[in-house]
Each structure stands twice: as C-alpha cells, then as structure tokens.
Design a protein around this motif. Structure first.
Motif, short mmCIF file in Angstrom:
data_model
loop_
_atom_site.label_atom_id
_atom_site.label_comp_id
_atom_site.label_asym_id
_atom_site.label_seq_id
_atom_site.Cartn_x
_atom_site.Cartn_y
_atom_site.Cartn_z
N ILE A 39 -56.53 -4.65 -1.00
CA ILE A 39 -57.46 -3.84 0.09
C ILE A 39 -57.91 -5.14 1.77
N ASP A 40 -57.65 -6.51 0.60
CA ASP A 40 -57.95 -7.31 1.41
C ASP A 40 -56.98 -7.83 2.58
N LYS A 41 -56.43 -7.93 1.59
CA LYS A 41 -55.05 -7.99 2.58
C LYS A 41 -54.62 -7.32 3.66
N PHE A 42 -54.67 -5.79 2.95
CA PHE A 42 -54.27 -5.15 4.21
C PHE A 42 -55.27 -4.99 5.37
N GLU A 43 -57.04 -5.58 4.76
CA GLU A 43 -57.70 -5.18 6.11
C GLU A 43 -57.22 -6.26 7.16
N GLY A 44 -56.80 -7.43 6.56
CA GLY A 44 -56.38 -8.22 7.59
C GLY A 44 -54.46 -7.86 8.69
N ALA A 45 -53.76 -7.18 7.70
CA ALA A 45 -52.36 -6.33 8.16
C ALA A 45 -53.36 -5.60 9.29
N ALA A 46 -53.99 -4.82 8.91
CA ALA A 46 -54.41 -3.88 10.36
C ALA A 46 -54.70 -4.44 11.47
N SER A 47 -55.35 -5.39 11.17
CA SER A 47 -55.84 -5.87 13.17
C SER A 47 -54.29 -6.77 13.21
N GLY A 48 -53.75 -7.72 12.23
CA GLY A 48 -52.65 -8.33 12.82
C GLY A 48 -51.57 -8.65 12.32
N GLY A 49 -51.07 -7.68 11.71
CA GLY A 49 -49.75 -7.31 10.94
C GLY A 49 -49.76 -8.01 10.32
N PHE A 50 -48.67 -7.42 9.71
CA PHE A 50 -48.32 -9.00 7.80
C PHE A 50 -46.19 -9.06 7.87
N GLY A 51 -46.18 -10.48 7.48
CA GLY A 51 -44.64 -10.07 6.48
C GLY A 51 -44.09 -9.09 6.40
N PHE A 52 -43.02 -9.48 6.24
CA PHE A 52 -42.06 -7.75 5.94
C PHE A 52 -40.38 -9.00 6.00
N CYS A 53 -39.81 -8.93 5.11
CA CYS A 53 -38.05 -9.25 5.56
C CYS A 53 -37.30 -8.70 5.98
N ASP A 54 -36.99 -9.32 7.42
CA ASP A 54 -36.21 -8.37 8.35
C ASP A 54 -34.86 -8.33 7.67
N VAL A 55 -34.98 -8.68 6.18
CA VAL A 55 -33.61 -8.18 5.39
C VAL A 55 -33.81 -6.62 5.30
N VAL A 56 -34.82 -5.41 5.80
CA VAL A 56 -34.50 -4.22 5.82
C VAL A 56 -33.66 -3.69 6.57
N PHE A 57 -33.03 -4.57 8.04
CA PHE A 57 -32.31 -3.66 8.94
C PHE A 57 -31.13 -5.00 8.48
N GLY A 58 -31.12 -5.66 7.56
CA GLY A 58 -29.80 -6.24 7.75
C GLY A 58 -28.93 -5.82 5.75
N TRP A 59 -28.73 -4.57 5.86
CA TRP A 59 -27.97 -4.52 4.44
C TRP A 59 -28.19 -2.83 5.11
N ASP A 60 -27.84 -2.43 4.21
CA ASP A 60 -27.22 -1.27 3.47
C ASP A 60 -28.46 -0.36 2.98
N MET A 61 -28.02 0.90 2.11
CA MET A 61 -28.71 1.98 1.62
C MET A 61 -28.70 1.24 -0.20
N THR A 62 -27.53 0.05 -0.16
CA THR A 62 -27.21 -0.11 -1.51
C THR A 62 -28.14 -1.78 -1.84
N ASP A 63 -28.62 -2.15 -0.57
CA ASP A 63 -28.99 -3.90 -0.45
C ASP A 63 -27.98 -4.20 -0.40
N SER A 64 -26.67 -4.05 0.22
CA SER A 64 -25.53 -5.54 0.09
C SER A 64 -25.96 -5.67 1.00
N THR A 65 -25.48 -7.06 2.41
CA THR A 65 -25.61 -7.32 3.31
C THR A 65 -24.92 -7.28 4.10
#
Length: 453
Positions: A39-65
């Motif tokens: 919850i503490d991390k989320f409260e910070g993320a809610a106002s300023g965002g949070f880091g999420f690896c951009d591999v979610v746009f760099g791999w397919d549905m089987t996690d092959s890059t």
C-alpha cells in the motif's frame, strides 16, 4: 477529474485499511501483465507513477523477445517504462479476497502518452473523436470454448485436443447451462461485483462454448471491461477446474470464436446514429461512419485478426464474415446494421475474433468509422441480403497474418489515426509472429509427410 492525491479511490483504500493493491497493464497482445504493490508503494505510484519493465512491449505472449523492433529491445537494455495508474478504474477482485485492483497505462518521462501502449492508442483515437464532437459508445461480445483442463493437464497432453466441459452442438441450451451452474453463476455474479456487468450469457454452437455480452458503455470503459472479462473468466474458471480459451479457432470441425463490437456515436445526450425520418432509421452520420469501415477496415486487419490462428476462423459458411460487406440485421455481413429505436440503433462489427486485444480492436473500428465521417464518405455499396447475395464481387479478407501486416504497415489511414511509431512497432510484432509460424514444424506436417515423402 479529481486530483490524484485526493481521489476518492485513495480515500477508500485508507478507510478499508488495505495493505496491498493489484495493478495491471495490457501488453501488445492484450495479455494483462501485473503485480501486487504494498500500500505504501501504491500510494506513491498513484501520484507519480511506477516503473514497469518495457519488455511488455518487447516480447510476445510466450515471453520470447522480438528481434525486429526499435521502440524497445535488447539494444536499449529493457529499462523501466513509466506506468501511470488510472484511479478511475478502481475495483475489487471478488475471487481474490476483494483485493483492490487498478488498471494502468504507459507514459513517457514528460507525461505524454507512450506511443505503443494499447490503452493509450485507444485514447488517442477517442481524443480525436472528442474534437469532432463525438463520444463513441461500445459493447463487446465474446464467444469462447471451455475445457475440463488445467495448465498442468494441458501441458501434459502436448497439444492433444482438450476435453470440452460439455458435448455436442447445443446453442442457447438451458440443459448445458445446468451442467456447470457454479461456473455460470460465478461469471454472472462475480463479474458484476468486479464492475464488469454482463447483459447476457448463454451457450453457443459447439462443445463447451459460451457467449457473453458485456454491458454497453463508453469505449474506454468497454475496452477495460473486455480485457478484464477475459482474464477474470480464466481466473474464475480455475476454481471449477475449467480452462476457458479465447483462441479464434481451436478445431477445424467447429465454428470459431468471435469478438463482435457494437458501436454508436453520442453527443453526450442522444444517439447520433438514429434518424427517425430516414427509411432505414440511419442518420447521414451513421452512413458515413459505416462507409468508413466498409472502405478501410482491411487497413487495420492485424488489429482485428492478430494471430496466425485468427485466419483459420475466416472460413466461408462458418459464421465468421470473410468480406467487408454490410447488411440490415444480417449476421453474415461484416457490418450488421441494427436500426430501430433511438436507444437501440447501432453498428455491430462482426469480423473481429475473440483473440483480439480489446483496446486495439476498438481503436481500429472507431478510427475506420470516423475516417469515413471526416472524409464525408457516402454509403454507395448496397446492403447484402441472405447469405452474401450482392457481395459476390467484393474481395474477401486476406487469409494470412503477413498479408494484413504488410497492408497495415503501408496504410496512410492507419498512420494518420494511430501514429507512425505504433504502426511500425505493431507491424513488426505481427511479422515476428508470422516468422515463428514459418519456422515451426506442425503435427499436420508430420501426419501428412513423415511416412510418405
């Protein structure tokens, strides 16, 4: 919109003493990728965002890059992208001890929309619609098969056909609904509690097939509901030993699974598609919107048919429309006009499959329709009747992903509405998907050639 720091959703978390929050974002294929946050991390993320690896746009549905993309890839080291929580998506997950849940989207460092984020791609189209004075309204339907499997039993079968939860071809069956009442009722009740209201749920033609109609709403809310339904159905199914599959076509013997999208345009008060004085009850705006889809829906092909398997569904005589035709209440057409009352008049785009990314499919159909509105296109093609009478000379949709990916990459309409960066990236991901298929050796090949050649 409420200030992020004083948003009612944050006050609700504090009031209820939440200790953790689940967040999720859509990858390019429409797979929800997520995590729990303290919850503490989320409260910070809610106002300023949070880091999420951009591999979610760099791999397919089987996690092959991917090896052919430039926005993300090994050449950049897969850094964190900035994910922003949409506090207006607040809900609780009934089947996960009511843990608070939020959807997010990606932004650049300066706060501008990330150019390949699917949710931002839809928002880009909707922002242009708003400038035109329109609020797109949508409703999504999915057909999907349900199997008496788990990820472990399915993996152990090595691709041998799974076991459907019910046998036979039995659409709209009260008897088949009664075979799995716990699952059926959990979908209706728990999805409602998850803020994904279901208007209708019934069995479809095929063993273990269901069809759902998700409650009509604004387009962004509908896309959120649709992606959450697909994930939620799978999570609920685990409790009953059921594995739902939204694959476009799992068996050559049965019809495929659709992802129909119902649409209308509103000015915030009334349905702008309705004209009571018109013989068809269709406004001129509706006709231009429909003309846009008839004219250029094929430009957005891989957003409607995103996988190799999508094209196995596009078979004549199996319910999936294969040509960009339109008709009045005709389910054999790609574009079914449902015209009657001011409340009900709408367009049903029937060509997408259940395997779509809802954000991208919705962006595609709205962009194609509004292209027709912007250009003042006229509905010159007559409606088909019966089973495609009148559409004999209309070219059919391509049968392969590589064909639609190439057309999409070259489309000026797609680039105009979605941006060059998105078009280049998404086309590259579909070309990657095609290459994986090209390199694969299938059981069809083994059965056909192993002994004979």
């Amino acid at each position: 919109m409420p200030d992020r720091k004083t948003h009612p959703a944050l006050a609700e978390l504090k009031k209820n003493g939440a200790t953790k929050v689940k967040v999720a974002v859509s990858d390019i294929d429409g797979v929800l990728r997520g995590k729990y946050l303290h919850i503490d991390k989320f409260e910070g993320a809610a106002s300023g965002g949070f880091g999420f690896c951009d591999v979610v746009f760099g791999w397919d549905m089987t996690d092959s890059t991917y090896d052919n993309t430039s926005v993300t890839g090994w050449q950049h080291g897969y850094p964190d992208a900035l994910a922003q929580v949409d506090l207006d998506t607040a809900r609780k997950v009934p089947w996960d001890d009511n843990v608070p849940f939020f959807l997010g989207e990606f932004v650049n460092a300066d706060g501008s929309p990330h150019p390949v984020c699917p949710r931002q791609t839809l928002k880009k189209v909707l922002a242009r619609a708003e400038k035109l004075g329109f609020q797109p309204m949508c409703g999504m339907e999915f057909e999907w098969f349900n199997f008496r499997e788990t990820p472990h039993t399915w993996a152990a079968k090595n691709g041998v056909p799974p076991e459907p939860i019910t046998p036979g071809m039995f659409g709209y069956s009260l008897l088949r609904m009664a075979d799995n009442p716990g699952f059926f009722n959990a979908l209706m009740d728990e999805m409602l509690a998850f803020n994904v209201p279901i208007e209708g749920l019934h069995t479809e033609t095929g063993p273990g097939v269901y069809e759902v109609a998700i409650g009509f709403s604004t387009a962004l809310e509908q896309a959120d509901r649709a992606i959450l339904f697909k994930t939620g159905a799978r999570e609920i199914g685990k409790r009953f030993g059921i594995m739902p599959s939204f694959m476009a076509k799992w068996s050559q013997k049965y019809p495929g699974c659709s992802g129909h999208i119902h649409q209308s345009l509103s000015d915030g008060k009334s349905n702008l598609f309705y004209d009571g004085a018109s013989p068809r009850k269709m406004s001129a705006l509706f006709e231009s919107y429909l003309a846009g889809q008839v004219a250029c829906m094929m430009d957005f092909g891989p957003m409607l048919w995103p996988t190799i398997n999508s094209y196995k569904r596009l078979v004549d005589g199996f319910w999936a429309p294969v040509k960009p035709t339109w008709g009045i209440d005709n389910r054999t057409a790609s574009f079914r006009v449902i015209a009657g009352s001011a409340k009900a008049t709408r367009l049903e785009t029937r060509c997408p499959g259940a395997d779509v990314n809802p954000y991208l499919a919705m962006a595609a159909v709205i962009a194609a329709g509004l292209h027709g509105v912007e250009k003042g296109l006229k509905l010159t093609a007559p409606p088909i009747t019966g089973s495609n009478q009148g559409g004999e000379n209309v070219p059919r949709a391509p049968r392969t992903l590589i064909e639609t990916a190439r057309k999409f990459r070259e489309s000026e309409v797609a680039r105009d509405w979605l941006g060059d960066t998105f078009v280049d990236h998404f086309a590259a991901t579909r070309e990657w998907e095609w290459r994986q298929w090209q390199d694969a050796v299938t059981d069809w090949e083994l059965k056909r050639y192993f002994e004979i050649i």
